[in-house]
Design a protein around this motif. Structure first.
Motif, mmCIF file in Angstrom:
data_model
loop_
_atom_site.group_PDB
_atom_site.id
_atom_site.type_symbol
_atom_site.label_atom_id
_atom_site.label_comp_id
_atom_site.label_asym_id
_atom_site.label_seq_id
_atom_site.Cartn_x
_atom_site.Cartn_y
_atom_site.Cartn_z
ATOM 1 N N ARG A 1 72.707 63.554 42.963
ATOM 2 C CA ARG A 1 71.548 62.211 42.393
ATOM 3 C C ARG A 1 71.420 62.244 41.540
ATOM 4 O O ARG A 1 71.079 63.180 41.011
ATOM 5 N N TRP B 1 78.430 65.747 46.719
ATOM 6 C CA TRP B 1 77.135 64.735 46.150
ATOM 7 C C TRP B 1 76.559 65.279 45.114
ATOM 8 O O TRP B 1 75.560 66.477 44.916
ATOM 9 N N CYS C 1 78.591 59.678 45.887
ATOM 10 C CA CYS C 1 79.486 60.899 46.273
ATOM 11 C C CYS C 1 80.687 61.232 45.231
ATOM 12 O O CYS C 1 80.988 60.255 44.190
ATOM 13 N N LEU D 1 76.954 63.467 54.297
ATOM 14 C CA LEU D 1 75.878 63.753 54.145
ATOM 15 C C LEU D 1 74.410 63.883 55.172
ATOM 16 O O LEU D 1 74.456 62.556 54.829
ATOM 17 N N TYR E 1 72.184 58.244 45.532
ATOM 18 C CA TYR E 1 72.979 59.239 45.873
ATOM 19 C C TYR E 1 74.115 58.754 45.430
ATOM 20 O O TYR E 1 74.711 57.736 45.542
ATOM 21 N N CYS F 1 81.145 58.478 52.397
ATOM 22 C CA CYS F 1 82.482 58.407 51.622
ATOM 23 C C CYS F 1 82.926 58.387 52.226
ATOM 24 O O CYS F 1 83.588 59.066 52.456
ATOM 25 N N ASP G 1 80.498 54.889 48.672
ATOM 26 C CA ASP G 1 79.183 55.752 49.460
ATOM 27 C C ASP G 1 78.617 54.351 50.148
ATOM 28 O O ASP G 1 77.190 53.636 49.432
#
Length: 122
Positions: free
Chosen positions: A38, A36, A96, A81, A94, A22, A6
């Protein structure tokens, strides 16, 4: 073991946009749902968005609906994203993720990327 790479994080002002990408190392990953997560400092990891493989159905956390867009390119084995109207509370690492089905990705992904830092300044 599927490897997920990612990229695309960085520093952005509130209201700005960032695009995360990603890529998977294994072609068998192309039939997996992707998404995704986070993790903000001091917080647990949380679901952000997911997209199914077959029909491309999308799922979003309420906190990002209307601002984030998830998309995929099955031929290139990638997922993107697009994050718009970013807020300071969006500051997080974040990740993936991937799994056999969308429900798996949303609840308990089996595969994770290394993460990319997103920092939103106020």
């Amino acid at each position: 073991q599927v490897q997920l790479g990612d990229t695309g994080g960085g520093l952005v002002q509130a209201g700005g946009s960032l695009r995360l990408s990603c890529a998977a190392s294994d072609s068998t990953f192309s039939s997996y749902a992707k998404g995704w997560f986070r993790q903000a400092p001091g917080e647990e990891r949380e679901f952000v968005a997911a997209i199914s493989w077959g029909n491309g159905r999308r799922h979003y956390a309420d906190s990002v609906k209307g601002r984030f867009i998830i998309s995929r390119d099955n031929a290139k084995n990638t997922v993107v994203l697009q994050m718009n109207s970013l807020k300071p509370e969006g500051t997080a690492v974040y990740f993936c993720v991937a799994g056999p089905q969308c429900d798996t990705v949303i609840k308990s992904p089996g595969h994770w990327g290394q993460g990319t830092q997103v920092t939103v300044s106020s």
